[in-house]
Design a protein around this motif. Structure first.
Motif, PDB file in Angstrom:
ATOM      1  N   ILE A 111       8.067   2.288  -8.520  1.00  0.00           N
ATOM      2  CA  ILE A 111       9.063   2.473  -7.459  1.00  0.00           C
ATOM      3  C   ILE A 111       9.002   3.892  -6.920  1.00  0.00           C
ATOM      4  CG2 ILE A 111      11.555   2.580  -7.023  1.00  0.00           C
ATOM      5  CD1 ILE A 111      11.815   0.157  -8.920  1.00  0.00           C
ATOM      6  N   LEU A 112       8.853   4.859  -7.808  1.00  0.00           N
ATOM      7  CA  LEU A 112       8.740   6.249  -7.379  1.00  0.00           C
ATOM      8  C   LEU A 112       7.501   6.456  -6.503  1.00  0.00           C
ATOM      9  CD1 LEU A 112       9.947   9.120  -7.656  1.00  0.00           C
ATOM     10  CD2 LEU A 112       8.412   9.429  -9.585  1.00  0.00           C
ATOM     11  N   VAL A 113       6.370   5.887  -6.918  1.00  0.00           N
ATOM     12  CA  VAL A 113       5.135   6.010  -6.147  1.00  0.00           C
ATOM     13  C   VAL A 113       5.292   5.348  -4.784  1.00  0.00           C
ATOM     14  CG1 VAL A 113       2.735   5.215  -6.029  1.00  0.00           C
ATOM     15  CG2 VAL A 113       3.581   6.284  -8.099  1.00  0.00           C
ATOM     16  N   LEU A 114       5.904   4.170  -4.744  1.00  0.00           N
ATOM     17  CA  LEU A 114       6.095   3.480  -3.465  1.00  0.00           C
ATOM     18  C   LEU A 114       7.024   4.267  -2.533  1.00  0.00           C
ATOM     19  CD1 LEU A 114       6.330  -0.213  -4.679  1.00  0.00           C
ATOM     20  CD2 LEU A 114       4.466   0.851  -3.394  1.00  0.00           C
ATOM     21  N   ILE A 115       8.041   4.904  -3.086  1.00  0.00           N
ATOM     22  CA  ILE A 115       8.936   5.728  -2.262  1.00  0.00           C
ATOM     23  C   ILE A 115       8.174   6.921  -1.693  1.00  0.00           C
ATOM     24  CG2 ILE A 115      10.919   7.303  -2.371  1.00  0.00           C
ATOM     25  CD1 ILE A 115      12.228   5.265  -4.278  1.00  0.00           C
ATOM     26  N   VAL A 116       7.392   7.599  -2.533  1.00  0.00           N
ATOM     27  CA  VAL A 116       6.635   8.769  -2.071  1.00  0.00           C
ATOM     28  C   VAL A 116       5.613   8.366  -1.018  1.00  0.00           C
ATOM     29  CG1 VAL A 116       4.955  10.515  -2.798  1.00  0.00           C
ATOM     30  CG2 VAL A 116       7.011  10.144  -4.141  1.00  0.00           C
ATOM     31  N   VAL A 117       4.903   7.260  -1.248  1.00  0.00           N
ATOM     32  CA  VAL A 117       3.914   6.793  -0.267  1.00  0.00           C
ATOM     33  C   VAL A 117       4.604   6.413   1.045  1.00  0.00           C
ATOM     34  CG1 VAL A 117       2.291   4.913   0.234  1.00  0.00           C
ATOM     35  CG2 VAL A 117       2.175   6.113  -1.947  1.00  0.00           C
TER      36      VAL A 117
ATOM     37  N   ILE B  18       7.465   7.677   2.219  1.00  0.00           N
ATOM     38  CA  ILE B  18       7.892   8.919   2.887  1.00  0.00           C
ATOM     39  C   ILE B  18       6.703   9.610   3.534  1.00  0.00           C
ATOM     40  CG2 ILE B  18       8.761  11.265   2.450  1.00  0.00           C
ATOM     41  CD1 ILE B  18      10.677  10.004   0.389  1.00  0.00           C
ATOM     42  N   LEU B  19       5.583   9.674   2.826  1.00  0.00           N
ATOM     43  CA  LEU B  19       4.392  10.303   3.411  1.00  0.00           C
ATOM     44  C   LEU B  19       3.890   9.524   4.620  1.00  0.00           C
ATOM     45  CD1 LEU B  19       2.431  11.413   0.221  1.00  0.00           C
ATOM     46  CD2 LEU B  19       3.726  12.841   1.810  1.00  0.00           C
ATOM     47  N   GLY B  20       4.002   8.213   4.576  1.00  0.00           N
ATOM     48  CA  GLY B  20       3.597   7.403   5.729  1.00  0.00           C
ATOM     49  C   GLY B  20       4.483   7.663   6.937  1.00  0.00           C
ATOM     50  N   VAL B  21       5.791   7.758   6.708  1.00  0.00           N
ATOM     51  CA  VAL B  21       6.722   8.037   7.806  1.00  0.00           C
ATOM     52  C   VAL B  21       6.475   9.435   8.364  1.00  0.00           C
ATOM     53  CG1 VAL B  21       9.165   8.443   8.342  1.00  0.00           C
ATOM     54  CG2 VAL B  21       8.484   6.414   7.044  1.00  0.00           C
ATOM     55  N   LEU B  22       6.268  10.417   7.478  1.00  0.00           N
ATOM     56  CA  LEU B  22       5.988  11.776   7.951  1.00  0.00           C
ATOM     57  C   LEU B  22       4.666  11.833   8.715  1.00  0.00           C
ATOM     58  CD1 LEU B  22       7.114  13.991   4.952  1.00  0.00           C
ATOM     59  CD2 LEU B  22       8.184  13.810   7.201  1.00  0.00           C
TER      60      LEU B  22
END
Length: 117
Positions: free
Chosen positions: A87-93, A95-99
């Motif tokens: 879940i943490l990895v999916l959240i970070v990915v 956020i990076l995709g949105v940025l």
């Protein structure tokens, strides 16, 4: 060494105890690959199997070995860690995709503004 014999006969391993342990470990390791998807899937499957194995053990603890119950508990802990990491990895990915999409849209505007000078 554990005594695998009871008055009613030999004790057996819990069904899927080894599978729960393996899937729990794979859920942790799977987060290093595939951006958390493998870890999440394996972790959820391990948690479902661990719940059914634990219910079996609680219903008749004299029939099953304690070692297989410990394997189920260890696999469940590994699965929880794997699901949390996934879940943490999916959240970070995400956020990076949105940025990345944001900067992709903004950079042409910034380049146009800088070219005025």
């Amino acid at each position: 060494m554990e005594n695998n014999y009871d008055l009613n006969g030999p004790k057996i391993d819990l069904p899927n105890a080894t599978i729960v342990l393996v899937l729990g470990i794979v859920s942790i390791v799977g987060n290093c690959f595939c951006f958390g998807f493998i870890g999440l899937i394996c972790g959820i499957i391990a948690l479902v199997l661990a719940k059914s194995a634990k219910n079996l053990y609680i219903s008749n603890p004299d029939q099953y070995t304690e070692n297989s119950f410990k394997n189920v508990n260890t696999g469940k802990i590994c699965a929880w860690i794997g699901v949390s990491l996934a879940i943490l990895v999916l959240i970070v990915v995400g956020i990076l995709g949105v940025l990345g999409a944001f900067f992709e849209a903004v950079m042409p505007l910034v380049d146009g503004f800088i070219s005025w000078f």
